[in-house]
Design a protein around this motif. Sequence first.
Motif, PDB file in Angstrom:
ATOM      1  N   ARG A   1      56.834 -93.930 -15.351  1.00  0.00           N
ATOM      2  CA  ARG A   1      56.080 -93.647 -16.773  1.00  0.00           C
ATOM      3  C   ARG A   1      56.852 -92.569 -17.505  1.00  0.00           C
TER       4      ARG A   1
ATOM      5  N   LYS B   1      55.214 -89.925 -17.251  1.00  0.00           N
ATOM      6  CA  LYS B   1      54.051 -89.107 -17.805  1.00  0.00           C
ATOM      7  C   LYS B   1      53.027 -89.154 -16.832  1.00  0.00           C
TER       8      LYS B   1
ATOM      9  N   GLU C   1      49.167 -88.537 -14.910  1.00  0.00           N
ATOM     10  CA  GLU C   1      47.859 -88.376 -14.986  1.00  0.00           C
ATOM     11  C   GLU C   1      47.204 -88.158 -13.921  1.00  0.00           C
TER      12      GLU C   1
ATOM     13  N   SER D   1      50.713 -97.420 -20.711  1.00  0.00           N
ATOM     14  CA  SER D   1      50.016 -96.196 -20.517  1.00  0.00           C
ATOM     15  C   SER D   1      49.147 -96.542 -19.279  1.00  0.00           C
TER      16      SER D   1
END
Length: 103
Positions: free
Chosen positions: A33, A35, A37, A86
Amino acid sequence: RAFDCTQVDDTANGICRVEPADAAAGETFTIARGKSETLSTAVSIISETIGDMEGKCGTVPAHIPIRGTREITKAGDQPGFEPHYSLKRAVPAYIDHLRHNPG
Protein backbone atom coordinates in the motif's frame (compact mmCIF):
# COMPACT_ATOMS: atom_id res chain seq x y z
CA ARG A 1 3.85 -0.07 15.74
CA ALA A 2 2.40 0.35 12.30
CA PHE A 3 2.10 -2.14 9.47
CA ASP A 4 1.76 -1.64 5.72
CA CYS A 5 -1.34 -3.75 5.02
CA THR A 6 -2.14 -4.64 1.43
CA GLN A 7 -5.57 -5.75 0.20
CA VAL A 8 -5.50 -8.90 -1.94
CA ASP A 9 -7.01 -7.17 -5.02
CA ASP A 10 -4.20 -4.61 -4.91
CA THR A 11 -1.64 -7.41 -4.63
CA ALA A 12 -3.14 -9.24 -7.62
CA ASN A 13 -3.24 -6.00 -9.62
CA GLY A 14 0.44 -5.36 -8.86
CA ILE A 15 1.45 -8.87 -9.92
CA CYS A 16 -0.58 -8.57 -13.14
CA ARG A 17 1.13 -5.26 -13.97
CA VAL A 18 4.66 -6.47 -13.23
CA GLU A 19 4.52 -9.92 -14.84
CA PRO A 20 4.08 -8.91 -18.52
CA ALA A 21 6.26 -5.77 -18.37
CA ASP A 22 9.47 -6.19 -20.38
CA ALA A 23 11.17 -3.56 -18.22
CA ALA A 24 10.39 -5.70 -15.17
CA ALA A 25 12.46 -8.70 -16.32
CA GLY A 26 14.94 -9.59 -13.58
CA GLU A 27 13.74 -6.74 -11.35
CA THR A 28 12.26 -6.86 -7.85
CA PHE A 29 9.20 -4.78 -6.97
CA THR A 30 7.52 -4.16 -3.64
CA ILE A 31 3.77 -4.53 -4.03
CA ALA A 32 2.22 -2.91 -0.97
CA ARG A 33 0.00 0.00 0.00
CA GLY A 34 2.85 2.37 0.77
CA LYS A 35 1.13 3.62 3.92
CA SER A 36 1.31 2.18 7.42
CA GLU A 37 -1.61 1.78 9.81
CA THR A 38 -1.68 0.74 13.45
CA LEU A 39 -3.44 -2.38 14.70
CA SER A 40 -5.62 -0.17 16.89
CA THR A 41 -6.82 1.60 13.73
CA ALA A 42 -7.71 -1.78 12.21
CA VAL A 43 -9.58 -2.76 15.39
CA SER A 44 -11.52 0.52 15.28
CA ILE A 45 -12.51 -0.08 11.65
CA ILE A 46 -13.61 -3.63 12.46
CA SER A 47 -15.67 -2.34 15.39
CA GLU A 48 -17.31 0.34 13.22
CA THR A 49 -18.09 -2.26 10.56
CA ILE A 50 -19.56 -5.06 12.65
CA GLY A 51 -20.77 -2.97 15.59
CA ASP A 52 -21.02 -3.89 19.25
CA MET A 53 -17.47 -5.18 19.50
CA GLU A 54 -14.89 -4.57 22.13
CA GLY A 55 -11.35 -4.73 20.85
CA LYS A 56 -8.19 -4.55 22.85
CA CYS A 57 -4.67 -4.28 21.51
CA GLY A 58 -1.86 -5.58 23.66
CA THR A 59 1.88 -5.47 23.26
CA VAL A 60 3.22 -6.73 19.95
CA PRO A 61 5.40 -9.81 20.60
CA ALA A 62 9.13 -9.25 20.15
CA HIS A 63 9.36 -11.89 17.38
CA ILE A 64 7.10 -9.79 15.10
CA PRO A 65 9.41 -7.71 12.88
CA ILE A 66 9.11 -3.95 12.66
CA ARG A 67 8.22 -3.28 9.04
CA GLY A 68 6.49 0.07 8.78
CA THR A 69 5.71 1.71 5.47
CA ARG A 70 7.01 -0.04 2.35
CA GLU A 71 8.61 1.92 -0.48
CA ILE A 72 6.52 1.34 -3.64
CA THR A 73 7.84 4.07 -5.96
CA LYS A 74 9.60 1.60 -8.28
CA ALA A 75 6.42 -0.46 -8.73
CA GLY A 76 4.51 2.72 -9.55
CA ASP A 77 7.11 4.11 -11.94
CA GLN A 78 7.89 1.07 -14.10
CA PRO A 79 4.80 -1.16 -14.34
CA GLY A 80 2.38 1.55 -13.21
CA PHE A 81 1.15 -0.08 -9.99
CA GLU A 82 -1.09 2.03 -7.78
CA PRO A 83 -2.93 0.61 -4.75
CA HIS A 84 -6.65 1.40 -4.58
CA TYR A 85 -7.65 0.04 -1.16
CA SER A 86 -7.07 2.01 2.03
CA LEU A 87 -7.43 0.10 5.28
CA LYS A 88 -10.74 1.95 5.79
CA ARG A 89 -12.01 0.45 2.53
CA ALA A 90 -10.27 -2.95 2.67
CA VAL A 91 -11.42 -4.13 6.11
CA PRO A 92 -15.17 -3.65 5.47
CA ALA A 93 -14.77 -5.30 2.02
CA TYR A 94 -13.10 -8.31 3.65
CA ILE A 95 -15.75 -8.54 6.37
CA ASP A 96 -18.44 -8.40 3.67
CA HIS A 97 -16.64 -11.21 1.81
CA LEU A 98 -16.56 -13.33 4.99
CA ARG A 99 -20.26 -12.72 5.61
CA HIS A 100 -21.12 -13.95 2.11
CA ASN A 101 -18.59 -16.81 2.08
CA PRO A 102 -18.62 -18.41 5.54
CA GLY A 103 -16.40 -21.35 6.30
